[in-house]
Design an enzyme around this catalytic site. Structure first.
Site, short mmCIF file in Angstrom:
data_model
loop_
_atom_site.label_atom_id
_atom_site.label_comp_id
_atom_site.label_asym_id
_atom_site.label_seq_id
_atom_site.Cartn_x
_atom_site.Cartn_y
_atom_site.Cartn_z
N GLU A 106 -54.51 -39.34 -73.49
CA GLU A 106 -53.39 -38.63 -72.85
C GLU A 106 -53.86 -37.64 -71.80
O GLU A 106 -53.19 -37.45 -70.77
CB GLU A 106 -52.56 -37.93 -73.92
CG GLU A 106 -51.72 -38.86 -74.78
CD GLU A 106 -52.53 -39.59 -75.84
OE1 GLU A 106 -52.02 -40.60 -76.40
OE2 GLU A 106 -53.67 -39.17 -76.11
N HIS A 111 -45.02 -38.87 -85.66
CA HIS A 111 -44.12 -39.66 -84.81
C HIS A 111 -42.70 -39.09 -84.84
O HIS A 111 -41.74 -39.82 -84.64
CB HIS A 111 -44.10 -41.12 -85.25
CG HIS A 111 -45.41 -41.81 -85.10
ND1 HIS A 111 -46.41 -41.71 -86.04
CD2 HIS A 111 -45.91 -42.60 -84.10
CE1 HIS A 111 -47.46 -42.42 -85.65
NE2 HIS A 111 -47.19 -42.96 -84.47
#
Length: 360
Positions: A95, A165
């Site tokens: 990322e 998540h």
């Protein structure tokens, strides 16, 4: 269609879409006042917005983990086939690298649309967003900028996502001058706000409520349109209490408003849409009318963006408040798996807070 778009409080203002000198549809109403629309879910509306952004600007690029085949939520389906692998491509699982590359691409005058697969994984890119993207224009004295940067990330609960998540990290980025933070509540909003974010001259973090990717369905205009950033919307008018939220939480809050109405409580519901810079004037005007405020979001209550809203409204409306500002939020724990129903700010929690605030 036009009536449906204006039935919730403030009239929605549609902004002209302009890119490379070409002008597109400037309002929801064409000559026949009935623009083409289809029933889409949220991920399809996102996909359509990305297609439009890529088609209308040859400088636009989409990249991230697995976006080449459509991504885990299928939001980028068909983009690589239509625009080629030089404009839509997969990245390594890094990322920090994704956002660092996006900053450089945007700094060269391109539209960099980066996808972080889950908002939970945006933290390795935190330094790039906070110390590079947000400060790029400021530190160069406006000689350079990366305003073409948009970072998309699915956020929030999904029913079974557990610790890694399900998080809602929006408040982290609301503390950073130089970034904009946008969160839509529905397919129609998602398409218009995403196109505005992509074309905005500032870096934007665009959080998408993944719970609603397939659950939320509504009529979405097929043409190219933009919805204004930093403009909240009153989606339900009321006189007893003001409720403020964003993203998936709006549907929960609306259900609570309906139940409260059965008990004689009139609720005004506001979708903030843009968290930074947020529309203080709309919220202030509503609280001055109702005298009460309730804020609800999925993120943990401590340090959540609801605290900033509460502090601002107390400063502006202290003498008009009839009760303490209420917050119905996630708990100060890591996001649980089997205990998710206990963690979430549910309809019943919101309803109980509405009643206790009104009867304070």
């Amino acid at each position: 269609m036009a009536t449906g778009l204006t039935r919730f409080g403030r009239r929605m203002r549609w902004v002209p879409s302009v890119c490379n000198g070409r002008q597109f549809s400037t309002s929801v109403c064409d000559k026949d006042h009935n623009p083409p629309a289809k029933s889409f879910n949220l991920y399809t509306a996102i996909n359509q917005a990305l297609h439009i952004a890529m088609e209308t600007d040859p400088r636009a690029y989409v990249f991230g983990e697995d976006v080449g085949f459509g991504g885990v939520f299928r939001c980028t389906t068909g983009l690589a086939d239509r625009f080629g692998k030089t404009r839509v491509f997969n990245t390594p699982l890094c990322e920090q690298g994704i956002v660092g590359f996006a900053i450089g691409l945007a700094a060269m005058g391109n539209r960099a649309i980066a996808e972080i697969q889950f908002a939970d994984y945006i933290f390795p890119a935190f330094d790039q967003l906070v110390n590079e993207a947000a400060k790029f224009r400021y530190r160069s004295g406006n000689q350079f900028n990366c305003g073409g940067l948009t970072v998309r990330a699915p956020y929030g609960a999904v029913g079974h996502g557990a610790l890694y998540h399900s998080q809602s990290p929006e408040a982290f980025f609301c503390h950073v001058p130089g970034l904009k933070v946008v969160i839509p509540r529905s397919p129609r909003e998602a398409k218009g706000l995403l196109l505005s974010s992509i074309r905005d001259p500032n870096p934007v973090v665009f959080f998408e409520p993944k719970w609603l990717y397939r659950l939320s369905v509504e009529e979405v205009p097929e043409h190219d349109y933009m919805l204004p950033l930093s403009e909240a919307q009153v989606i339900r008018e009321g006189s007893d209490i003001t409720l403020v939220g964003w993203g998936a939480q709006l549907s929960i809050m609306e259900q609570a408003c309906i139940d409260a109405e059965k008990e004689g409580i009139s609720c005004e519901l506001i979708d903030l849409k843009t968290l930074i810079p947020w529309d203080k004037e709309t919220v202030e005007a509503s609280v001055r009318k109702t005298g009460r405020l309730l804020i609800s979001h999925e993120a943990p209550v401590t340090g959540g963006f609801g605290a900033e809203i509460a502090a601002s409204i107390v400063e502006r409306c202290f003498l008009r408040l009839e009760a303490p500002v209420a917050r119905v939020c996630g708990l100060d724990t890591p996001f649980p798996l089997v205990f998710e129903p206990l963690y979430m700010p549910t309809k019943n929690k919101v309803l109980d807070s509405i009643k206790s605030t009104v009867h304070y």
